[in-house]
Motif scaffolding. Structure first.
Motif, PDB file in Angstrom:
ATOM      1  N   PHE A  53     -78.426  33.955  13.102  1.00  0.00           N
ATOM      2  CA  PHE A  53     -78.326  34.549  11.529  1.00  0.00           C
ATOM      3  C   PHE A  53     -79.164  33.853  10.692  1.00  0.00           C
ATOM      4  CE2 PHE A  53     -76.599  35.368   7.337  1.00  0.00           C
ATOM      5  CZ  PHE A  53     -76.990  36.774   7.156  1.00  0.00           C
ATOM      6  N   GLN A  54     -79.024  32.572  10.747  1.00  0.00           N
ATOM      7  CA  GLN A  54     -79.673  31.708   9.775  1.00  0.00           C
ATOM      8  C   GLN A  54     -81.312  31.813  10.376  1.00  0.00           C
ATOM      9  OE1 GLN A  54     -77.844  28.226   9.401  1.00  0.00           O
ATOM     10  NE2 GLN A  54     -79.366  27.074   8.633  1.00  0.00           N
ATOM     11  N   VAL A 108     -73.537  35.613   2.055  1.00  0.00           N
ATOM     12  CA  VAL A 108     -72.419  34.707   1.321  1.00  0.00           C
ATOM     13  C   VAL A 108     -71.098  34.885   2.044  1.00  0.00           C
ATOM     14  CG1 VAL A 108     -71.507  34.111  -0.862  1.00  0.00           C
ATOM     15  CG2 VAL A 108     -73.519  35.165  -0.669  1.00  0.00           C
ATOM     16  N   GLY A 109     -70.470  33.688   2.248  1.00  0.00           N
ATOM     17  CA  GLY A 109     -69.203  33.781   2.672  1.00  0.00           C
ATOM     18  C   GLY A 109     -68.781  33.658   4.053  1.00  0.00           C
ATOM     19  N   ILE A 110     -69.952  33.317   4.764  1.00  0.00           N
ATOM     20  CA  ILE A 110     -69.637  33.122   6.070  1.00  0.00           C
ATOM     21  C   ILE A 110     -68.984  31.908   6.525  1.00  0.00           C
ATOM     22  CG2 ILE A 110     -71.106  32.719   8.352  1.00  0.00           C
ATOM     23  CD1 ILE A 110     -73.272  34.634   7.114  1.00  0.00           C
ATOM     24  N   ASP A 111     -69.638  30.723   6.213  1.00  0.00           N
ATOM     25  CA  ASP A 111     -68.938  29.511   6.250  1.00  0.00           C
ATOM     26  C   ASP A 111     -69.828  28.317   5.489  1.00  0.00           C
ATOM     27  OD1 ASP A 111     -71.053  28.616   7.779  1.00  0.00           O
ATOM     28  OD2 ASP A 111     -70.190  28.848   9.532  1.00  0.00           O
ATOM     29  N   ALA A 129     -77.399  27.650   3.874  1.00  0.00           N
ATOM     30  CA  ALA A 129     -78.388  28.267   4.018  1.00  0.00           C
ATOM     31  C   ALA A 129     -78.977  29.140   3.171  1.00  0.00           C
ATOM     32  CB  ALA A 129     -78.372  28.865   5.514  1.00  0.00           C
ATOM     33  N   VAL A 130     -77.811  30.139   2.664  1.00  0.00           N
ATOM     34  CA  VAL A 130     -78.257  30.994   1.623  1.00  0.00           C
ATOM     35  C   VAL A 130     -78.745  30.204   0.245  1.00  0.00           C
ATOM     36  CG1 VAL A 130     -77.428  32.789   0.228  1.00  0.00           C
ATOM     37  CG2 VAL A 130     -76.559  32.696   2.382  1.00  0.00           C
TER      38      VAL A 130
END
Lengths: 193, 193, 193, 193
Positions: free
Chosen positions: B53-54, B106-109, B115-116
């Motif tokens: 994802f990153q 947002v809110g993944i970990d 990263a965001v």
DNA sequence: GATGAATGAGATTTCATTCAT
DNA sequence: GATGAATGAAATCTCATTCAT
């Protein structure tokens, strides 16, 4: 405890937990721990995690709109517009709950997305309505007011959102002033007249 | 297949899947089904779901910035600004992938949030830089340029995001025109000179 | 490279890796990285991870036994026994590889267990044989020599094993001396009094 | 079912499964099948596979120590020592569970190794303490009691371990008698002569 | 013989939801 | 209405092994 109170209590706990962790990282376990009730109790009041989130979302929308005061044409308009901007900003910036939720809501599931869609549809309608009213007052410039409404929401949301991310949230006053400056030069005309 | 090709292929598949479903609803199973490879193959190229994802996120940022053309002071400025707005809008609106991601991240970990944060920090820096440059050219008005930079990003993001939600995405041209109108009245000055 | 050399090289790498990490935490990837060969090459020389482990096990057994010198009845016996004890201890304590393996081998799979069973069966046979020979020389006391053989192995293994665990491995000489004392005199004294 | 009972049941099932298959070949699936509960139930009571293993390990240690009876100097000592040896052997040999675990525990992961280290450290301390007490009673010979303690543990562990491997486990009485003989008289005789 | 990309069975773990008490 | 033990589908990730080049 009265059913209504229990529901409120759960709603408050959920709001706090969602605000802290966001939808996905928050668990039902977090919410009931916060509320101090058993798992089963939670499901007596809400159908699902998504349902309680949806309820929280509606509460936030109510909170935000409740601060807006209709423009009174008999009074100086600029001050009233400034005031409304400042109050909306303040409501959105409010650390209590109204924050990440605005960006956290997408991607839950089909019905969750529908809820978010609905949330934004109604918000857009209200902003658009206010803009059109402003145009009739000669205070708002021409343009596609639906699109403009969405732009305005972004104008408020994004600085708050990014400010949170960066840990340097703007004060409501700073942001409201900046927004007014931006808007009064381009969007809002004839205020002096 | 060459490793680099395979990696690209997986990245493309991931980008598409994330664009369709968002981070949380997308599963590694979705990605490998899309790519037509085995589970293990995926993990030969990416450490985790978050890692891919990153990587997707970074690809999107590159795509967006690659369309911006620096302003040439020897040429008429208004046309160049219009062009850049239109191109950025187009990149962000691109149905391929670059869309929901901006709000999904947002809110993944903790690391995902970092990263965001990084993504937006860099984006804000670049926009701010461009604004300051514009001020030196006498094209951009006064104000807190960091805050303004974030406002600008919201101005673009939100209509695209809500347009997607509502299933009525604005065309790049429509949005670019509207944005230019908003901005040229209040933010951009002295273009006629 | 000659096939025999390649095999040796892989065996050495495997021995080192197993010694460092134990069977389960060691991966084929570790072994080939250590050896600097490709995955496929490994499987040209060994059927499986278990097979290479088995081969390593056999190598260790050979190493241990190769240090033992048969007792020569024409010479003073005590010195020879002391020497053999010291050498065995030294071989078992050897940091090169012979260490954790003694406790790491169980629970791999059915065939792996068979290999370990075989390893210990043969070791017990040899020790038992030596003990019986000792009895004929009048140097070893009465008892169930099979059981005693196993006790002896534990007497050597355990202090080495626990010493490794605790990070305070006994020196070969210390351990050999203590063992000789125990074996020659017993631990419990004066019970009859 | 009461949480405590359920926990005990799971612990028992785990103990049995680990005893049969060892840590690595045992799966959580095996444990819950044995216990007849759902996957999630297991994780309601134990954090992880390793956590339940550690709990099993501690239970075994308790079982083993609980059988030891302190020496009473007012009574004939030999019989008491014989009894303790026999009981320890019995506990270690116990087909219920206490077996392979002693050799299976190494190589799981860093924390697992720490648990084993701790287990042996405590065991060694206790044995060493008993030995020193024995010396004060004049019943135990000279020597490095820490090293001797470890030797003793090997003396018990190894015959049990190898007996299991070979499918010919010694009876507690056989082993206890042999151990007592070794310890009281030594193995090597008449070397000086 | 050597290579290394691809495989996929299988393991652990999570957590929203249910339902008997 | 309240409780909380039990559930189990579903997700991520590992790694020994294969096989076309």
């Amino acid at each position: 405890m009265e059913p209504e109170d229990r529901r409120s209590q759960l709603l408050d706990s959920a709001r706090q937990v969602f605000a802290e962790k966001g939808y996905h990282r928050a668990s039902v376990a977090d919410i009931i721990r916060e509320a101090g009730v058993a798992r089963g109790t939670f499901y007596n009041y809400f159908e699902s995690k998504r349902a309680v989130f949806q309820a929280v979302l509606e509460g936030i929308m109510d909170d935000i709109w409740s601060v807006v005061v209709p423009i009174d044409v008999g009074q100086p308009i600029e001050a009233q517009v400034r005031l409304n901007i400042a109050r909306i900003v303040e409501a959105v910036v409010d650390p209590a709950a109204s924050r990440l939720l605005l960006t956290e809501a997408v991607g839950i599931d089909a019905e969750g997305d529908a809820a978010v869609r609905d949330f934004y549809a109604r918000a857009t309608d209200r902003v658009q309505l206010a803009l059109v009213r402003g145009q009739r007052m000669g205070v708002v410039a021409d343009g596609d007011m639906r699109l403009v409404a969405r732009c305005l929401m972004g104008l408020v949301k994004e600085p708050v959102f990014q400010g949170r991310l960066a840990g340097e949230a703007p004060t409501p006053k700073e942001l409201a002033d900046e927004l007014f400056r931006l808007l009064s030069g381009g969007l809002l005309v004839g205020l002096k007249g």
